[in-house]
Structure formats: structure tokens, C-alpha cells
Scaffold this motif. Structure first.
Motif, PDB file in Angstrom:
ATOM      1  N   ASP A  88      -0.476  21.112 -21.905  1.00 19.50           N
ATOM      2  CA  ASP A  88       0.946  20.776 -22.020  1.00 19.50           C
ATOM      3  C   ASP A  88       1.833  22.006 -22.164  1.00 19.50           C
ATOM      4  N   ALA A  89       1.329  23.006 -22.852  1.00 20.79           N
ATOM      5  CA  ALA A  89       2.124  24.211 -23.095  1.00 20.79           C
ATOM      6  C   ALA A  89       1.641  25.334 -22.189  1.00 20.79           C
ATOM      7  N   VAL A  90       2.582  26.159 -21.776  1.00 23.86           N
ATOM      8  CA  VAL A  90       2.267  27.289 -20.916  1.00 23.86           C
ATOM      9  C   VAL A  90       2.845  28.542 -21.549  1.00 23.86           C
ATOM     10  N   ALA A  91       2.047  29.588 -21.571  1.00 28.96           N
ATOM     11  CA  ALA A  91       2.526  30.890 -22.016  1.00 28.96           C
ATOM     12  C   ALA A  91       2.023  31.927 -21.020  1.00 28.96           C
ATOM     13  N   VAL A  92       2.811  32.963 -20.855  1.00 33.09           N
ATOM     14  CA  VAL A  92       2.420  34.062 -19.977  1.00 33.09           C
ATOM     15  C   VAL A  92       2.509  35.343 -20.786  1.00 33.09           C
ATOM     16  N   TYR A  93       1.422  36.103 -20.745  1.00 32.27           N
ATOM     17  CA  TYR A  93       1.412  37.412 -21.398  1.00 32.27           C
ATOM     18  C   TYR A  93       1.568  38.458 -20.305  1.00 32.27           C
ATOM     19  N   LYS A  94       2.592  39.286 -20.443  1.00 38.22           N
ATOM     20  CA  LYS A  94       2.829  40.394 -19.508  1.00 38.22           C
ATOM     21  C   LYS A  94       2.704  41.677 -20.305  1.00 38.22           C
ATOM     22  N   TRP A  95       1.974  42.652 -19.721  1.00 40.45           N
ATOM     23  CA  TRP A  95       1.788  43.899 -20.444  1.00 40.45           C
ATOM     24  C   TRP A  95       1.729  45.084 -19.497  1.00 40.45           C
ATOM     25  N   CYS A 106       6.622  31.734 -23.705  1.00 36.77           N
ATOM     26  CA  CYS A 106       5.986  30.422 -23.698  1.00 36.77           C
ATOM     27  C   CYS A 106       7.022  29.333 -23.443  1.00 36.77           C
ATOM     28  N   ASP A 107       6.519  28.223 -22.931  1.00 35.38           N
ATOM     29  CA  ASP A 107       7.374  27.086 -22.634  1.00 35.38           C
ATOM     30  C   ASP A 107       6.574  25.819 -22.889  1.00 35.38           C
ATOM     31  N   GLY A 108       7.223  24.825 -23.437  1.00 34.05           N
ATOM     32  CA  GLY A 108       6.557  23.557 -23.694  1.00 34.05           C
ATOM     33  C   GLY A 108       5.732  23.547 -24.966  1.00 34.05           C
ATOM     34  N   MET A 109       5.935  24.536 -25.821  1.00 33.03           N
ATOM     35  CA  MET A 109       5.181  24.573 -27.086  1.00 33.03           C
ATOM     36  C   MET A 109       5.701  23.450 -27.985  1.00 33.03           C
ATOM     37  N   PRO A 110       4.800  22.706 -28.603  1.00 33.16           N
ATOM     38  CA  PRO A 110       5.256  21.615 -29.468  1.00 33.16           C
ATOM     39  C   PRO A 110       5.926  22.160 -30.739  1.00 33.16           C
ATOM     40  N   THR A 136       9.263  28.497 -32.230  1.00 30.79           N
ATOM     41  CA  THR A 136       9.811  28.277 -30.891  1.00 30.79           C
ATOM     42  C   THR A 136      11.202  27.672 -31.006  1.00 30.79           C
ATOM     43  N   SER A 137      11.950  27.779 -29.948  1.00 25.72           N
ATOM     44  CA  SER A 137      13.256  27.145 -29.856  1.00 25.72           C
ATOM     45  C   SER A 137      13.203  26.186 -28.688  1.00 25.72           C
ATOM     46  N   GLU A 138      13.162  24.902 -28.999  1.00 21.63           N
ATOM     47  CA  GLU A 138      13.023  23.871 -27.981  1.00 21.63           C
ATOM     48  C   GLU A 138      11.805  24.134 -27.093  1.00 21.63           C
ATOM     49  N   GLY A 139      10.718  24.574 -27.718  1.00 22.83           N
ATOM     50  CA  GLY A 139       9.463  24.802 -27.007  1.00 22.83           C
ATOM     51  C   GLY A 139       9.333  26.151 -26.347  1.00 22.83           C
ATOM     52  N   TRP A 140      10.391  26.966 -26.412  1.00 27.77           N
ATOM     53  CA  TRP A 140      10.401  28.260 -25.729  1.00 27.77           C
ATOM     54  C   TRP A 140      10.256  29.391 -26.737  1.00 27.77           C
ATOM     55  N   CYS A 141       9.589  30.473 -26.313  1.00 26.24           N
ATOM     56  CA  CYS A 141       9.494  31.666 -27.159  1.00 26.24           C
ATOM     57  C   CYS A 141       9.403  32.909 -26.280  1.00 26.24           C
ATOM     58  N   GLN A 142       9.748  34.011 -26.882  1.00 25.04           N
ATOM     59  CA  GLN A 142       9.530  35.327 -26.280  1.00 25.04           C
ATOM     60  C   GLN A 142       9.205  36.261 -27.434  1.00 25.04           C
ATOM     61  N   VAL A 143       7.976  36.778 -27.441  1.00 20.50           N
ATOM     62  CA  VAL A 143       7.492  37.602 -28.545  1.00 20.50           C
ATOM     63  C   VAL A 143       7.001  38.923 -27.972  1.00 20.50           C
ATOM     64  N   THR A 144       7.572  40.021 -28.456  1.00 25.10           N
ATOM     65  CA  THR A 144       7.155  41.343 -27.978  1.00 25.10           C
ATOM     66  C   THR A 144       6.009  41.878 -28.826  1.00 25.10           C
ATOM     67  N   MET A 145       5.231  42.775 -28.210  1.00 32.05           N
ATOM     68  CA  MET A 145       4.078  43.349 -28.902  1.00 32.05           C
ATOM     69  C   MET A 145       3.946  44.823 -28.553  1.00 32.05           C
ATOM     70  N   ASP A 146       3.700  45.612 -29.570  1.00 34.52           N
ATOM     71  CA  ASP A 146       3.381  47.028 -29.400  1.00 34.52           C
ATOM     72  C   ASP A 146       1.935  47.189 -29.846  1.00 34.52           C
ATOM     73  N   LEU A 147       1.039  47.379 -28.900  1.00 36.58           N
ATOM     74  CA  LEU A 147      -0.397  47.465 -29.212  1.00 36.58           C
ATOM     75  C   LEU A 147      -0.910  48.900 -29.178  1.00 36.58           C
ATOM     76  N   THR A 148      -0.017  49.869 -29.314  1.00 33.85           N
ATOM     77  CA  THR A 148      -0.447  51.266 -29.262  1.00 33.85           C
ATOM     78  C   THR A 148      -1.384  51.614 -30.414  1.00 33.85           C
ATOM     79  N   PHE A 149      -1.362  50.842 -31.499  1.00 38.10           N
ATOM     80  CA  PHE A 149      -2.244  51.086 -32.647  1.00 38.10           C
ATOM     81  C   PHE A 149      -3.679  50.644 -32.368  1.00 38.10           C
ATOM     82  N   LEU A 150      -3.884  49.787 -31.385  1.00 40.79           N
ATOM     83  CA  LEU A 150      -5.185  49.175 -31.124  1.00 40.79           C
ATOM     84  C   LEU A 150      -6.139  50.195 -30.510  1.00 40.79           C
ATOM     85  N   GLU A 151      -7.274  50.390 -31.171  1.00 40.15           N
ATOM     86  CA  GLU A 151      -8.260  51.369 -30.680  1.00 40.15           C
ATOM     87  C   GLU A 151      -9.293  50.733 -29.762  1.00 40.15           C
ATOM     88  N   ALA A 152      -9.703  49.499 -30.057  1.00 41.70           N
ATOM     89  CA  ALA A 152     -10.704  48.818 -29.239  1.00 41.70           C
ATOM     90  C   ALA A 152     -10.035  48.167 -28.028  1.00 41.70           C
TER      91      ALA A 152
END
Length: 185
Positions: A88-95, A106-110, A136-152
């Protein structure tokens, strides 16, 4: 001629009374000024605190916009669909692999029950790394991520539902949404 001590004493009494009245009036004015000063200081503290909070929120928004711009403008941007179990819900991760920056849309998140939040995770071969929580706001979200700390090397991205508004260190339930990264990304 004899001095009129009664008249002098009366004059002295009038002058003393005027001095006392003037002193009381001046003390009242000083007290009023002190009260006004305390009120102004409290208003200044409140205003300063509000401005500091607005500045912090603006800094956060600018940082998020910088991440979005970095990812969108990168010619090597990658994309993967993050799916829910029921579809039912769709999210796309772009990096952007070269910068370690990304975002999820994301869209359609309950809607969640009060007190619950979504939490974003990056998984590696060894662990689930907690990232930010969001609503979410009416099922929609946009969340940014900085993964420069991630070593693995990341192996996947997940979204869980948590009871703690600030997030948790380990997912408390199964994934609400999850995607494995293809090899080489």
C-alpha cells in the motif's frame, strides 16, 4: 524681637513632610521602573530564545536542502524502491554514492496512532543503524540522510514504527518497509 519658634517648627514640619512624601513617590517610581525593567528583561529572554529556536530550525532546513540539492544534482544518483509488506505504501530512497548523502520520499504511508513515530534505518551486514524519526503528512514524507559517518557498506534501508518519539537503538518490531541494496551500489 523674639524668634517665633513655633512658626519655625511648623515650617520645618511642613518641609519634612514634603521631603517624606517626595521620597515615597520617588521610591514608588524606582520600584515601578524596576518592575518594568524585569518585565522587559523577561520579554527579551523569551524573544531571544524564540529567535535562537528559529535560527536552529532554519539551519536544519538549510542542511536538508543542501542534501537534497547534492543528491539531485549528482549525475551518479542511485534510486531504489522501498516497499511495504502489503504494497500500500511506496517509498523511494535516492542517494549519491560519492557523497554519502541521500533522502527518502514516501507516499501512502498510513497515519500512526498518537505517541508512535516512523524511524529510518540503514542496515549493514552486522547491524541496523538508527537514523531519524519522522511523521508523515497525509501519507507523504521526505527525510534527508547524511551517511558520511557510516564505515560499513550499507546492505539495505528500512522503516520501522516505534513507540518512542525520539527513536530507539534497535527496531522493536519487524520492518514496516524495507529494501535490500543491489550489489555494487
Amino acid at each position: 524681637m523674639r524668634p517665633n519658634w513655633g512658626f519655625a517648627a511648623g515650617g520645618f514640619a511642613v518641609i519634612t513632610a514634603l521631603a517624606v512624601v517626595t521620597s515615597v513617590q520617588m521610591q514608588n517610581q524606582v520600584s515601578d521602573l524596576e518592575d518594568e525593567n524585569a518585565t522587559l528583561e523577561a520579554q527579551m529572554r523569551t524573544t531571544t530564545s524564540g529567535l535562537a529556536q528559529q535560527l536552529q530550525e532554519t539551519d536544519t532546513q538549510l542542511a536538508q536542502q543542501a542534501i537534497l540539492f547534492t543528491v539531485i544534482s549528482d549525475e551518479d544518483t542511485k534510486e531504489i524502491e522501498v516497499t511495504s509488506a502489503n504494497g500500500d505504501a511506496v517509498a523511494v530512497y535516492k542517494w549519491s554514492p560519492g557523497t554519502g548523502m541521500g533522502y527518502v520520499e514516501c507516499d501512502g504511508m498510513p497515519s500512526l496512532q498518537p505517541g508512535k513515530v516512523y524511524q529510518l534505518w540503514i542496515t549493514t551486514a552486522d547491524e541496523a543503524v538508527p537514523l531519524s524519526t519522522f511523521q508523515t503528512s497525509e501519507g507523504w514524507c521526505q527525510v534527508t540522510m547524511d551517511l558520511t559517518f557510516l564505515e560499513a557498506r550499507p546492505s539495505g534501508i528500512g522503516i520501522s514504527v516505534e513507540d518512542v518519539p525520539g527513536g530507539v537503538e534497535q527496531p522493536s518490531e519487524g520492518w514496516a518497509m524495507y529494501a535490500h541494496f543491489p550489489r555494487g551500489n
